[in-house]
Enzyme design. Structure first.
Site, PDB file in Angstrom:
ATOM      1  N   GLU A   1      27.074  11.189  -2.651  1.00  0.00           N
ATOM      2  CA  GLU A   1      27.378   9.765  -2.541  1.00  0.00           C
ATOM      3  C   GLU A   1      27.081   9.077  -3.866  1.00  0.00           C
ATOM      4  O   GLU A   1      27.101   7.854  -3.952  1.00  0.00           O
ATOM      5  CB  GLU A   1      26.627   9.109  -1.380  1.00  0.00           C
ATOM      6  CG  GLU A   1      25.124   9.238  -1.467  1.00  0.00           C
ATOM      7  CD  GLU A   1      24.465   8.283  -0.494  1.00  0.00           C
ATOM      8  OE1 GLU A   1      24.728   8.391   0.691  1.00  0.00           O
ATOM      9  OE2 GLU A   1      23.699   7.425  -0.960  1.00  0.00           O
TER      10      GLU A   1
ATOM     11  N   ARG B   1      15.620  -0.010  11.974  1.00  0.00           N
ATOM     12  CA  ARG B   1      15.219   0.917  13.034  1.00  0.00           C
ATOM     13  C   ARG B   1      16.410   1.619  13.671  1.00  0.00           C
ATOM     14  O   ARG B   1      16.277   2.672  14.266  1.00  0.00           O
ATOM     15  CB  ARG B   1      14.437   0.162  14.127  1.00  0.00           C
ATOM     16  CG  ARG B   1      13.176  -0.489  13.633  1.00  0.00           C
ATOM     17  CD  ARG B   1      12.387  -1.099  14.783  1.00  0.00           C
ATOM     18  NE  ARG B   1      11.824  -0.073  15.653  1.00  0.00           N
ATOM     19  CZ  ARG B   1      10.673   0.534  15.411  1.00  0.00           C
ATOM     20  NH1 ARG B   1       9.977   0.230  14.346  1.00  0.00           N
ATOM     21  NH2 ARG B   1      10.216   1.447  16.223  1.00  0.00           N
TER      22      ARG B   1
ATOM     23  N   CYS C   1      24.863  11.876   3.711  1.00  0.00           N
ATOM     24  CA  CYS C   1      24.006  13.008   3.350  1.00  0.00           C
ATOM     25  C   CYS C   1      24.515  14.355   3.826  1.00  0.00           C
ATOM     26  O   CYS C   1      23.833  15.356   3.656  1.00  0.00           O
ATOM     27  CB  CYS C   1      22.593  12.791   3.872  1.00  0.00           C
ATOM     28  SG  CYS C   1      21.810  11.345   3.160  1.00  0.00           S
TER      29      CYS C   1
ATOM     30  N   ASP D   1       0.852  -1.182   0.000  1.00  0.00           N
ATOM     31  CA  ASP D   1       0.000   0.000   0.000  1.00  0.00           C
ATOM     32  C   ASP D   1       0.892   1.239   0.000  1.00  0.00           C
ATOM     33  O   ASP D   1       1.235   1.770   1.049  1.00  0.00           O
ATOM     34  CB  ASP D   1      -0.918  -0.021   1.232  1.00  0.00           C
ATOM     35  CG  ASP D   1      -1.863   1.177   1.259  1.00  0.00           C
ATOM     36  OD1 ASP D   1      -1.714   2.072   0.393  1.00  0.00           O
ATOM     37  OD2 ASP D   1      -2.735   1.210   2.137  1.00  0.00           O
TER      38      ASP D   1
ATOM     39  N   HIS E   1      18.197  17.862   8.345  1.00  0.00           N
ATOM     40  CA  HIS E   1      18.264  16.817   7.318  1.00  0.00           C
ATOM     41  C   HIS E   1      16.917  16.107   7.265  1.00  0.00           C
ATOM     42  O   HIS E   1      16.233  15.946   8.280  1.00  0.00           O
ATOM     43  CB  HIS E   1      19.403  15.837   7.586  1.00  0.00           C
ATOM     44  CG  HIS E   1      19.451  14.775   6.521  1.00  0.00           C
ATOM     45  ND1 HIS E   1      19.471  15.100   5.181  1.00  0.00           N
ATOM     46  CD2 HIS E   1      19.412  13.423   6.583  1.00  0.00           C
ATOM     47  CE1 HIS E   1      19.460  13.988   4.471  1.00  0.00           C
ATOM     48  NE2 HIS E   1      19.427  12.954   5.289  1.00  0.00           N
TER      49      HIS E   1
END
Ligand SMILES: [Zn+2]
Lengths: 350, 134
Positions: A82, A201, A114, A29, A236
């Protein structure tokens, strides 16, 4: 000597794909996936775009706004990414040639996930502050890849922004910068591998949140400020959810981060994310506005900046290049098939 | 490696539309020429560097359906002849555009894009293409 931003420019490719279209392919979904990430579409580079062309476009917009600056006075160019197109052969030299800053200058490509773009801004501040160069250019740009079907595929996008750092006609003074850096393996990509890996996580609390809040609190302490002292904040933004939550933790309101948060509309531009968010803030900023900026790069570290927009902003030729709102307007939507072709995900015959 | 060297010498023209101008008769040359065929001897020593304007309009165009391998990923695509705002004719691709909206007189500007690559390990060639302006 006041060191700061003399000019800036941002660029985002015109193509977009929506999370529901990506989810359709993988039986997920996508719409609720996008909602959870707070990403409603992401930019897709055309097959003829890469970090070189994105960085060049951003740098040319940056130069268009300062017609009185001689590109030969640029003494350093750093491109943080990167996704440099070459493993060996700098992006920075090509961009330098494209804005006619060569040959009396130094150049290098930077890598720090980043935050390579903000690391470049710090390097330029040092060179300008030490009097080694008149101007330095720092660019953050990426055409990042997420493995097909992976959560990153819903966010990894393309874009970049360029900053001219100097000490004359500064439109935004950088009052202070500092960093918080540790060895944290939350996200990585080995040499020669097409897609990055991440610690699931693990990318949240001990990585993104710990580094950003640590750097931000160090800045508050160093400057004797709180969130209330700033008009705008940029964090960020790997998705829309993280920066919204970290802003709240640090005491910033949704209004303070509204201009600096572009990921819901364009996805995660990696090294381009904070530079683009700051560019959108500067598109709206007025003299006296104070801006709080904290980047994050996996691996891991955060660079924080305390910035004040100067009276010089009133003389700055901001209209010589399109605002980011204009750059991002009128996108062309693609389906997953075109996206897969554009991103080189289809195995072609030799 | 000879083609890499030749490509490299063309970089100023391909990245930055660097041409030349004959100071004797005012003719602009792109790609650059160091000899003016109109003025011949009278133009010698009077050829100056000249930056071609990066904006202009579509003078004529064609849609290419049967593309060479290097353009396979973006076919069909538009090839345009652009008259720059300083009157120079330049041919190139028009990209990031809805092909049905390509028209004579359309405002365009030059940007830098990837033109081609020598396979997976070879050099990447960058140069100008056009995108819609405004
Ligand atoms: Zn002549």
């Amino acid at each position: 000597m006041d060191v700061g931003i003399v000019s800036y420019g941002g660029y985002v490719p015109r193509y977009r794909i929506k999370p529901e279209e990506i989810g359709r392919i993988w039986g997920v979904d996508g719409k609720s996936m996008g909602k959870g990430l707070m990403i409603y579409q992401k930019s897709v580079p055309s097959p003829d775009e890469d970090v070189v062309t994105i960085a060049t476009e951003a740098a040319r917009y940056m130069m268009d706004r300062v017609p009185d600056v001689d590109p030969k006075d640029i003494g350093a160019i750093y491109v943080g990414s990167e996704s440099h197109p070459y493993a060996v052969k700098p992006t920075a030299t090509i961009v330098a040639e494209a804005i006619e800053a060569t040959p009396a200058m130094t150049a290098a490509d930077m890598e720090f996930a980043c935050k390579a773009g903000t690391a470049g801004i710090q390097a330029c501040m040092g060179l300008v502050g030490a009097g080694m160069v008149k101007y330095g250019v720092a660019i953050g740009a990426d055409t990042s890849q997420g493995a097909p079907g992976d959560a990153l595929e819903y966010s990894a996008s393309a874009g970049g922004a360029a900053y001219l750092i100097g000490s004359e006609k500064v439109i935004a003074k950088i009052n202070k910068t500092l960093s918080f850096t540790t060895d944290t393996p939350d996200f990585w990509r080995r040499e020669g591998q097409p897609y990055p890996k991440h610690g699931g996580r693990f990318t949240g609390e001990p990585a993104y949140f710990k580094h950003i809040t640590s750097a931000a609190k160090m800045m508050f302490e160093a400057m004797g400020t709180t969130a209330a002292d700033y008009k705008y904040a940029v964090f960020h933004q790997p998705n829309g959810k993280f920066p919204t939550r970290v802003a709240k933790q640090l005491g910033f309101s949704d209004e303070q981060i509204q201009y600096g948060l572009l990921t819901p509309n364009i996805g995660n531009t990696y090294s381009g994310a904070v530079p683009l968010g700051l560019a959108n803030v500067l598109d709206h900023a007025e003299p006296g506005d104070r801006i709080f900026v904290t980047s994050y790069g996996s691996g891991a570290g955060s660079d924080a900046f305390d910035i004040t927009v100067t009276d010089e902003m009133a003389n700055y030729r901001r209209d010589n290049a399109p605002t980011l709102e204009k750059v991002m307007a009128d996108p062309i939507y693609v389906d997953y098939g075109i996206y897969a072709k554009f991103k080189g995900k289809i195995l072609m015959p030799e | 490696m000879s083609s890499v060297a030749r490509e490299w010498r063309e970089v100023p023209g391909r990245y930055n539309l660097k041409g030349t101008k004959c100071a004797n008769c005012g003719t602009i040359y792109f790609p650059r020429r160091d000899f003016c065929p109109k003025c011949r001897r009278a133009g010698i020593g009077k050829i100056e560097e000249y930056d071609i304007c990066r904006t202009g309009e579509v003078y004529t165009y064609s849609i290419v359906y049967d593309a060479p391998a290097m353009c396979d990923m973006i076919k069909p695509y538009a090839v345009v002849m652009v008259r720059t705002d300083d009157g120079v004719m330049i041919a190139g691709q028009l990209v990031d555009v809805d092909l049905e909206k390509v028209a004579i007189g359309m405002r365009v500007r030059a940007v830098m894009r990837k033109l081609s690559t020598d396979g997976e390990s070879g050099i990447i060639r960058y140069g100008y293409k056009f995108v819609p302006a405004e």
